[in-house]
Structures are given as structure tokens and as C-alpha cells.
Design an enzyme around this catalytic site. Structure first.
Site, mmCIF file in Angstrom:
data_model
loop_
_atom_site.group_PDB
_atom_site.id
_atom_site.type_symbol
_atom_site.label_atom_id
_atom_site.label_comp_id
_atom_site.label_asym_id
_atom_site.label_seq_id
_atom_site.Cartn_x
_atom_site.Cartn_y
_atom_site.Cartn_z
ATOM 1 N N SER A 193 0.834 -1.193 0.000
ATOM 2 C CA SER A 193 0.000 0.000 0.000
ATOM 3 C C SER A 193 0.876 1.254 0.000
ATOM 4 O O SER A 193 1.678 1.460 -0.905
ATOM 5 C CB SER A 193 -0.956 -0.044 1.201
ATOM 6 O OG SER A 193 -1.911 0.980 1.130
ATOM 7 N N HIS A 218 -2.408 -1.367 -4.187
ATOM 8 C CA HIS A 218 -3.863 -1.436 -4.322
ATOM 9 C C HIS A 218 -4.421 -0.024 -4.222
ATOM 10 O O HIS A 218 -3.688 0.945 -4.043
ATOM 11 C CB HIS A 218 -4.494 -2.370 -3.278
ATOM 12 C CG HIS A 218 -4.326 -1.910 -1.865
ATOM 13 N ND1 HIS A 218 -4.797 -2.603 -0.784
ATOM 14 C CD2 HIS A 218 -3.726 -0.798 -1.338
ATOM 15 C CE1 HIS A 218 -4.513 -1.968 0.330
ATOM 16 N NE2 HIS A 218 -3.870 -0.859 0.020
#
Length: 298
Positions: A193, A218
Site C-alpha cells: 500500500s 492497491h
């Protein structure tokens, strides 16, 4: 007459406290009688277990370090009443958890901070754990200080983070671009992330990973509550962050924006080699000793 050992006389015997005596009546046998100065060992152990069973929950927990978690070590009785109630308590080096009795002793904290300070003298900083405001403030201060000390030497930042706050991560990212020294990033363990975003934000040609690290990208996550207008505001804010992050990822990796949007729609995990092919990093360090020095451009 008492003897200190067992007699082989034909006379009847009487058991006393560790002594054997002859019965005054040799024609009849008295029933054996055992008299000990203390309880048998088995009885003492049993009584101790019963006492421990009653008192073990009231004992003061002691914290022991296990990986990244501080586990209160509660004394538990052994035996038939053996009970163990492990409680995993996460801790962060940025908060003195010892003040609540659930963190490392002060000596351990001092040694840990001493190691971080020693690495900082060699222009090595760490981005470890969840990215939050406290971590961001520390890393921003370190970057600004190293820039002021010597703007010509590289800074090496080791990333081992599952991600965290987007705004905190963007504060680190903007500071990395703001300062004059090149920032070499090295993934150790996991960069997911926002951690993966900061890894890719290093100076091009100086972004690396150790061979067994994992990297994941993501889309931003979040939630909203309140009225319809409040939810619309939060949804627009999430769309803004998504477009902003994906645009930078496309620039850092060389991938098209359409591919970034498609890949970040769900969790997209990569090995170090796959991350190099994707463009998130520039090389895989097979010899960890090379990462201890400022890394030259590939």
C-alpha cells in the site's frame, strides 16, 4: 532400644520418626505407625499447585518481546491445573507502551533508540510499521536534518511497512522530493500500500529490494458515515487520492495509467523480481552487505 537403622531382629517393629524401636511385647505386633517431621513431597507439591491455581491470575504480568509484539508473560502453574492465557499486545516504538506496563523495559527502549541513532549517523533511516502521523513527523524531521547537514550525500531509507495513512505518506513523499539529496529506498520484508508507494518514490536508479521481500499495491481504502452530502464529500476525497496515487505510480513505474488503474483495483502482490520488471524498483540486492552503504545509480 532405638536404632538409626532397620533391625533384623525377630521382635516386632514400631515405626517412629525415622527410627525403628523394638516393641515391649515380643509376642504381638503393633500396627505400623509412620510419623514424619514434614509432609511428603507429593503432598507439598499438590498444596503448592492448589495455591498457585488460586493466585496466578492476580500476579503482575511481565512483558516479553516476541517478534513485533509485546506479550505479557503471566506466570502459569504447571501440572493438572496448567492454564495459559496468551494475550498478543501490539506495540510501536513511537509510543512509550511501557508506561502502561505492556511494553519493553526502559533499558530495551534505550538500546533500541541507540541503534536507530547510530544508523542515523550513517544517513540510514527506517520506515518501519504502519505509516501514521507520528512516523511521518519523525521521518520528515530526519530528512530535513540530513539535508541541512550535507545535501551532497545520499540518504538510504529502509521500508518495511504494511501501509497506513495516505496523508501521512504524502507528507513523507513530498519531503523526499523537496530535499536536495537523493533518497535511495530499500524494501526489507514487506512494502504494501503506502509502503510500496514510498518505495517507488525513491530516486530512480536507486530503488532496491532484498530478494525475499514482498511488494503490494492497491487502491486507497476508507469509509464514510453521516448524511448523503457527507458521504459524497468523503467519496470524492477517496477518488482524489486514488487518481493522485495512481498518477504518481504510473510516473514512477513507467506503466500506463490504464494498467495501474486495473492492477490496483485489487491487492496486487509482487516478488522482488516481479517488482523490478514492473518498474517499482530498479534492482534486487543479492548481497545484503551492499545495502549498508549509500547505493550508486544502476
Amino acid at each position: 532400644m532405638a536404632h538409626a537403622c532397620v533391625s533384623t531382629s525377630a521382635s516386632s517393629l514400631r515405626f517412629t520418626a525415622g527410627f525403628v524401636s523394638a516393641s515391649p511385647n515380643g509376642s504381638s505386633f503393633d500396627s505400623p505407625k509412620l510419623s514424619l517431621p514434614f509432609e511428603p513431597l507429593r503432598s507439598r507439591k499438590t498444596n503448592k499447585l492448589v495455591s498457585d491455581r488460586k493466585n496466578w491470575k492476580n500476579s503482575t504480568p511481565k512483558a516479553v518481546y516476541s517478534g513485533n509484539l509485546w506479550t505479557p508473560e503471566i506466570p502459569s502453574p504447571q501440572g493438572v491445573w496448567s492454564i495459559r492465557d496468551d494475550l498478543q499486545v501490539p506495540s510501536s516504538p513511537y509510543f512509550p507502551a511501557y508506561a502502561q506496563g505492556q511494553g519493553p523495559p526502559p533499558m530495551v527502549q534505550e538500546r533500541f533508540q541507540s541503534i536507530i541513532s547510530q544508523l542515523f549517523q550513517y544517513r540510514i533511516i527506517r520506515c518501519g510499521g504502519a505509516v501514521d502521523d507520528d512516523m511521518a513527523n519523525i521521518i520528515v524531521a530526519q530528512l530535513l536534518y540530513l539535508d541541512a547537514v550535507d545535501p551532497t550525500k545520499d540518504i538510504v531509507m529502509y521500508v518495511n511497512s504494511p501501509g497506513g495513512s495516505v496523508t501521512a505518506g504524502m507528507a513523507i513523499f513530498d519531503t523526499m522530493r523537496h530535499i536536495r539529496p537523493d533518497v535511495s529506498t530499500v524494501c526489507v520484508g514487506l512494502a504494501a500500500s503506502m509502503g510500496a508507494f514510498l518505495l517507488s518514490a525513491g530516486t530512480k536508479g536507486k530503488r532496491y529490494s532484498l530478494p525475499n521481500s514482498r511488494i503490494m499495491i492497491h487502491q486507497p481504502l476508507g469509509g464514510a458515515q453521516g448524511g448523503q452530502t457527507d458521504i459524497d464529500i468523503q467519496a470524492n476525497e477517496m477518488l482524489h487520492h486514488k487518481a493522485n496515487l495512481n498518477g504518481y505510480l504510473a510516473y514512477h513505474t513507467g506503466q500506463s495509467l490504464e494498467k495501474i488503474n486495473q492492477d490496483t483495483d485489487r491487492d496486487f502482490f509482487m516478488s522482488a523480481k516481479e517488482a523490478k520488471e514492473y518498474g517499482l524498483i530498479d534492482g534486487v540486492i543479492m548481497n545484503p552487505l551492499k545495502a549498508l552503504q549509500p547505493l550508486a545509480a544502476a
